[in-house]
Design an enzyme around this catalytic site. Structure first.
Site, PDB file in Angstrom:
ATOM      1  N   HIS A   1      -0.926  -3.573   4.788  1.00  0.00           N
ATOM      2  CA  HIS A   1      -0.383  -2.540   3.471  1.00  0.00           C
ATOM      3  C   HIS A   1       1.060  -4.100   2.614  1.00  0.00           C
ATOM      4  O   HIS A   1       0.702  -4.846   2.808  1.00  0.00           O
ATOM      5  CB  HIS A   1      -0.054  -1.709   4.056  1.00  0.00           C
TER       6      HIS A   1
ATOM      7  N   HIS B   1       1.543  -6.903  -0.292  1.00  0.00           N
ATOM      8  CA  HIS B   1       3.353  -6.575  -0.627  1.00  0.00           C
ATOM      9  C   HIS B   1       4.156  -7.403  -0.353  1.00  0.00           C
ATOM     10  O   HIS B   1       4.941  -7.927  -1.346  1.00  0.00           O
ATOM     11  CB  HIS B   1       4.547  -5.065  -0.451  1.00  0.00           C
TER      12      HIS B   1
ATOM     13  N   ILE C   1       3.088   0.895  -5.483  1.00  0.00           N
ATOM     14  CA  ILE C   1       3.790   2.156  -5.015  1.00  0.00           C
ATOM     15  C   ILE C   1       3.784   1.705  -3.540  1.00  0.00           C
ATOM     16  O   ILE C   1       3.179   0.650  -3.127  1.00  0.00           O
ATOM     17  CB  ILE C   1       3.011   3.472  -5.006  1.00  0.00           C
TER      18      ILE C   1
ATOM     19  N   HIS D   1      -5.043  -3.938  -2.108  1.00  0.00           N
ATOM     20  CA  HIS D   1      -3.915  -2.774  -2.154  1.00  0.00           C
ATOM     21  C   HIS D   1      -4.198  -1.354  -2.430  1.00  0.00           C
ATOM     22  O   HIS D   1      -3.773  -0.739  -1.692  1.00  0.00           O
ATOM     23  CB  HIS D   1      -2.471  -3.517  -3.575  1.00  0.00           C
TER      24      HIS D   1
ATOM     25  N   ASN E   1      -3.552   1.245   0.538  1.00  0.00           N
ATOM     26  CA  ASN E   1      -2.815   2.655   0.325  1.00  0.00           C
ATOM     27  C   ASN E   1      -3.330   3.928  -0.374  1.00  0.00           C
ATOM     28  O   ASN E   1      -2.137   4.794   0.702  1.00  0.00           O
ATOM     29  CB  ASN E   1      -1.697   2.186  -0.733  1.00  0.00           C
TER      30      ASN E   1
END
Length: 878
Positions: A539, A544, A878, A730, A734
Site C-alpha cells: 500500500h 503512495h 486517500i 491502489h 486500499n
C-alpha cells in the site's frame, strides 16, 4: 462611506500587512474600465469559487475585496496572442478587462461556483488568444475553474480549463498565466507562446531555497527527514539519499531544521497536524476537506489515540472472547463517563456524532465489516485464509513455488542458513497423490513468503512489544481452483547470532482441540506478517511513496499543454496532500501505523529495506504476474498471458483493467507521436524522464531496468504503469482494508507473544480457553480500536471522487480525437464492470466470494460515496 472605507483599509493593513498595492492605482484602473467601454468587444465567462462567507476570516476578506472593487481594483485579465508577437517575440498582450458585477454577484452561502461576465477589447490583428494573464487585486484567494471566450473572430469559442488557486497579486512576482486547452508538443508550440511556456515551468520549479508558503506553487524534492522529531527525543533514520536507507523523494517544504540535529526537518505542532505545505493545487478540494477526512484523520491522531491510551492506563482491559469483538459492530465500545467526557470534548460535532450510538451510552461504534456480514465464523476457515491471498486486500505476494524446499536470497555470510526446513514428508499427504516434483511441474504448489522481507529486522522488532515470526505458507492448488494450506513455517533468528541462521518450527492444519487452536494461532502469525507487509509495502511504498516523484517531475518538466501532462495529471489528484498528511500523523515516529502494526518503530525503515528490491517495470501487472510465476506469456491468450490459477480474481479483473488503460494510452499517445523520433526530439519529455530518475528516484538512478524513453512503446508502457499504480493498484490494496481488516480477528495487525510451548501457563490457557488465548496473542483492544478507526477512514470514498474513465471537466482538451478515444475508454470500463459482476455470479468460480460470501469487487471501476469495497478512483486520493 469614505470614513468606513478608511477604517476597513486600516484594518486590512493591520491584519494582512499590505492592501496598498491593491488600491494605489485605483484611479488608473477606473480609467482603464472606462476605456474598455469603447470599441469592439469579445465576451467571456469566468467560473470561479469564492471563499465561504460563513467563515469569519473569509467574510472579513470579502468586505475588503468589495472595497477594492469600489476603488477600481478587483480581478483583471489580459489575453495573450498565440499568433502575433510583440517586438520581444512574445505573444502580444491585450489590454486589461475586469470581472463584472463582483459587488452584485453574491457568493453562495456555502462554497460553490460563481459565474462572472467579462468583456475584452478586441483588435483585428490580435489573432488567436492562446493564453491569458490574471491579476487578483483582492485580499483573498479564489479557485479559478475556467474562462470561455465567445465568438472569437476566425476561431469561434475558445476555452481555458484552469482549475487552480489564484492568490492576491502581491503574493506573486509575476501575474498568473493560463493557457487555452489546446495540446501541443514543445516544438509545435506557436512561437509567440514559447517563452511563456518556458517561464511557467521555471516558476513551478523554484530555486530550491526558502520555506514554502501556502500560496507558493513550487514543486521540489526532499528526503524523508520529517518523520521524527529529535528535539523531542524521537529518532528514526533519514530515508533517502544513502545506500543504507534508499527511498523515493517527497515534496520539499523547506521548513527549518531541527535544533538538535540539522539532518532533520522540524515538525509541525500536533494542533496544526494537517497544515503541512504542498502546492495549493495539490490540496484537497473544499468538499473533501469538509467531508470526513480532513477532521477525522486529525482527530484520530490528536484526540482519539491519546484519549484511548489514557482510558486504558486507568482501566486496562482486553477482549476476553470473540463476542466482545463482535459487539464493536453492534453496540460500540463502553467508556467510563469521566473518561468519555474528556475523550470527546475536543472533537468537532460531526465527528462526535459519527462516533456515538444514538443513545449516547457507548463510543466508537463501527459498521460491520463485509467479511463477517453474511457469516460470522467463515473467516476462520482454511479455505478463506487461502482465498484472501488471491481475492483479499493484499493479493500481490503469493507466488508459484518453483524450487523445493523454498530457498532464501538472504546473504548466508550475514544470516547463515535460511533455507526452509519443510520436507516432502511433511506435505505429501496434501498433494493429491502427487510427488513434490510432479506438483511443481503441474503448477500446483504456491507459497506466501514473508520470510526474507522480515528476517533481517525480526530480532530488533521482537525487542519491542511485538513478538512475532517470519513466515512461509505452502499451499496446494486443488482441482476446483481453490487453494489448500499445507504447512506454515514460523522462523526466528538464532538466539546466539544472525549468522547462525534461523530457528524454525512447522505447523499443520487441524480443526479440533489444542491442535486446532495452535493452527489458528499459526495462521494469525501469517496474518500479522501479511497485514504489516500490506500496509507498509503493497500500500504505502508501492503506490503512495513511489508515485510522488512522478507527480513532482511532471509539474516541473511538462507544460500544462503537453499531451502527457494532460494524460497523467488527473491521476495525481490529492496524492501529495494525503502523503504529507500521512507523514504527519500516520507513518511518523510514534504515529498511528507504528502504534498499531507489528514492525513498530522499524516500520518505515523496513519499507526502505524493501525499496531496494523495487523496480519500475515490475509494477506493470503483466510483468508482476510473470515475475511471481502466476502467469506465463502466451500470445494466443487474452492480454498475451495465460494465468496458472484461472480463478485468481485480482489478476483476472486486473488484466482487464490494465488492457483497457493500455488501449486508451496507446490511442492517445499515438495522436501526438507519429514515430520514435518524435519521442526523442521532445525535450520536455526527455527532461521529465531524466529528472524523475536522477532526482525523484535518485537512489535508483543507475539501475539498468529504467526504460530509456526512446520509443513510443516505452512511453506507452510507462504511462500505462503510472496510471495503473495510481488507480487500479491502489484501489485493490486500499478500499478493502476495512471490509477485510476491520474485523481484527481476520487480519490482526500485531502479535504480542510467541506460540505457547507445552507445559507453560500460556499453553494451559490455550487448552482451557482458546478464544482468550488467541486474543491475548494478537492485536490488543487499544490497538484494535485505534487501528479500526484509521482503516475505516482510509477505506471510504469521498463525495467528490472522480473515477477511472471520468474527468472532472468535459472540456479538458480541445482535441476531438482525444475526447473520442477517452469516451471509448469509459465505455470499455463499463463493459469490464459488467463482466466482473457476471463472474461474481458464477458459482463455479469459488474464489470470487468464498466461504464468507463476499464478492470480489475491489476492481469494479465505479462506486458511490462511502464504505463500498469497490470503485477505482483516478488517483491515490486517500
Amino acid at each position: 462611506m469614505f470614513g468606513i472605507g478608511k477604517n476597513i483599509v486600516e484594518g486590512a493593513l493591520n491584519t494582512t500587512g499590505d492592501l496598498a498595492g491593491s488600491v494605489i492605482n485605483a484611479g488608473g484602473n477606473i480609467i482603464d474600465r472606462v476605456t474598455h467601454l469603447r470599441g469592439k468587444k469579445i465576451k467571456g465567462k469566468v467560473i470561479l469559487m469564492r471563499s465561504n462567507v460563513l467563515d469569519f476570516t473569509e467574510f472579513h476578506s470579502s468586505l475588503l475585496d468589495n472595497f477594492t472593487e469600489l476603488l477600481g481594483g478587483g480581478v483583471s485579465l489580459q489575453l495573450i496572442s498565440a499568433t502575433h508577437a510583440s517586438n520581444d517575440s512574445r505573444g502580444k498582450v491585450g489590454s486589461k478587462a475586469f470581472l463584472e458585477r463582483w459587488l452584485t454577484s453574491l457568493p453562495p452561502l456555502f462554497t460553490g461556483e460563481s459565474v462572472f461576465q467579462i468583456n475584452f477589447n478586441w483588435e483585428d490583428d490580435f489573432g488567436f488568444p492562446g493564453a491569458f494573464y490574471i491579476r487578483n487585486g483582492h485580499t483573498s484567494e479564489f479557485f479559478l475553474k475556467s474562462l470561455t471566450l465567445e465568438d472569437v473572430p476566425g476561431y469561434g469559442n475558445v476555452h481555458f480549463d484552469c482549475n487552480s488557486w489564484v492568490y492576491p497579486s502581491r503574493r506573486y512576482n509575476k501575474d498568473r498565466i493560463f493557457f487555452a486547452n489546446h495540446t501541443c508538443l514543445p516544438n509545435d508550440t506557436p512561437a509567440p507562446l514559447r517563452k511563456y511556456r518556458e517561464e511557467e515551468l521555471w516558476n513551478l520549479r523554484g530555486d530550491g531555497t526558502g520555506e514554502r508558503k501556502e500560496w507558493d506553487r513550487i514543486y521540489d524534492y526532499d528526503v524523508y527527514n520529517d518523520l521524527a522529531d529529535p528535539d523531542d527525543g524521537d529518532h528514526r533514520p533519514v530515508l533517502g539519499g544513502s545506500q543504507q536507507y534508499p527511498y523515493p523523494r517527497r515534496g520539499r517544504t523547506g521548513r527549518p531544521r531541527a535544533r538538535k540535529d540539522h539532518n532533520y526537518e522540524s515538525r509541525l505542532s500536533q494542533v496544526m497536524s494537517l497544515d503541512i505545505y504542498v502546492p495549493k493545487d495539490e490540496n484537497f478540494g473544499h468538499l473533501k476537506m469538509s467531508d470526513f477526512l480532513g477532521h477525522t484523520l486529525k482527530a484520530v491522531s490528536i484526540s482519539i489515540k491519546p484519549g484511548l491510551q489514557s482510558i486504558f492506563d486507568v482501566t486496562p482491559t482486553e477482549f476476553d472472547n470473540f463476542k466482545e469483538v463482535d459487539d464493536l459492530f453492534q453496540g460500540g465500545f463502553p467508556v467510563p463517563f469521566n473518561a468519555f467526557k474528556t475523550l470527546t470534548e475536543d472533537l468537532t460535532p460531526p465527528l462526535f456524532k459519527s462516533l456515538l450510538r444514538n443513545d449516547g451510552e457507548k463510543f466508537l461504534k463501527f459498521p460491520t465489516p463485509q467479511v463477517v456480514k453474511d457469516n460470522k465464523s467463515a473467516w476462520s476457515t482454511d479455505e478463506e485464509f487461502a482465498r484472501e491471498m488471491l481475492a483479499g486486500v493484499n493479493p500481490l505476494v503469493i507466488r508459484r513455488l518453483e524450487i523445493f524446499p523454498p530457498l532464501s536470497k538472504l546473504d548466508p555470510k550475514v544470516y547463515g542458513n535460511q533455507r526452509s526446513t519443510i520436507t516432502e514428508e511433511h506435505i505429501k499427504h496434501g498433494l493429491n497423490r502427487l510427488t513434490v516434483d510432479e506438483a511443481i511441474k503441474q503448477n500446483k504448489l504456491y507459497i506466501l513468503d514473508h520470510h526474507d522481507a522480515l528476517m533481517p529486522y525480526l530480532r530488533r522488532i521482537n525487542a519491542t512489544s511485538t513478538k512475532t515470526y517470519a513466515t512461509r505458507t505452502l499451499l496446494f492448488l486443488k482441482d476446483d481452483g481453490t487453494l489448500k494450506p499445507l504447512v506454515i513455517e514460523l522462523s526466528l533468528p538464532h538466539p546466539q547470532g544472525d549468522e547462525l541462521g534461523a530457528i524454525s518450527k512447522l505447523y499443520f492444519p487441524a480443526e479440533k482441540g489444542v491442535e486446532g487452536s495452535i493452527w489458528s494461532l499459526a495462521k494469525a502469525y501469517v496474518g500479522v506478517n501479511d497485514v504489516g507487509y500490506h500496509q507498509l509495502i503493497s500500500h504505502w511504498l508501492h503506490t503512495h511513496a513511489v508515485l510522488e516523484p512522478f507527480i513532482i517531475a511532471t509539474h516541473r518538466q511538462l507544460s500544462v499543454i503537453h499531451p502527457i501532462h494532460k494524460l497523467l495529471v488527473p491521476h495525481y489528484k490529492d496524492t501529495m496532500f494525503i502523503n504529507a498528511s500521512a507523514r504527519q500523523v500516520l507513518i511518523n515516529a510514534n504515529g498511528l501505523i507504528e502504534s498499531t502494526h507489528f514492525p513498530s518503530k522499524y516500520a518505515m525503515e523496513l519499507s526502505s529495506y524493501i525499496y531496494k528490491e523495487w523496480t519500475f517495470p515490475d509494477q506493470a501487472l503483466p510483468n508482476n504476474l510473470i515475475k511471481r510465476g502466476i502467469a506465463v506469456e502466451d500470445s494466443n491468450s487474452p492480454h498475451g498471458l495465460r494465468l496458472l490459477i484461472n480463478d485468481y480474481p485480482f489478476a483476472v479483473d486486473g488484466l482487464e483493467i490494465w488492457s483497457a488503460i493500455k488501449s486508451w494510452v496507446t490511442h492517445y499517445c499515438s495522436l501526438y507521436y507519429k514515430d520514435d523520433k518524435a519521442i526523442q526530439n521532445d525535450f520536455e519529455l526527455q527532461s521529465w524522464w531524466t529528472e524523475l530518475r536522477e532526482k525523484g528516484h535518485a537512489d535508483k538512478k543507475h539501475e539498468p531496468w529504467w526504460p530509456k524513453m526512446q520509443t513510443l512503446s516505452e512511453l506507452i508502457e510507462s504511462c500505462t504503469t503510472i496510471i495503473w499504480i495510481a488507480s487500479a493498484l491502489h484501489a485493490a490494496v486500499n478500499f478493502g482494508q476495512y471490509p477485510y481488516g476491520g474485523y481484527v480477528l481476520n487480519r490482526p495487525t500485531t502479535s504480542r507473544r510467541l506460540m505457547p510451548e507445552v507445559g507453560t501457563a500460556e499453553y494451559k490457557e490455550l487448552e482451557s480457553n482458546p478464544e482468550k488465548a488467541f486474543l491475548r496473542t494478537i492485536t490488543s483492544e487499544l490497538q484494535a480500536l485505534i487501528g479500526i478507526s484509521v482503516i475505516e477512514i482510509l477505506s471510504k470514498h469521498a463525495s467528490d471522487e472522480v473515477y477511472l474513465g471520468q474527468r472532472a471537466s468535459i472540456e479538458w482538451t480541445s482535441d476531438k480525437f482525444a475526447l473520442e478515444a477517452f469516451e471509448k475508454f469509459g465505455k470499455e470500463l463499463f463493459e469490464v464492470e459488467n463482466r466482473i459482476m457476471q463472474r461474481n455470479k458464477d458459482g463455479s468460480l469459488k474464489n470470487r466470494s468464498g466461504p464468507v460470501n463476499m464478492p470480489y469487487t475491489l476492481l469494479v471501476p465505479s462506486s458511490t460515496e462511502g464504505l463500498t469495497a469497490k470503485g477505482i478512483p483516478n488517483s491515490i486520493s486517500i
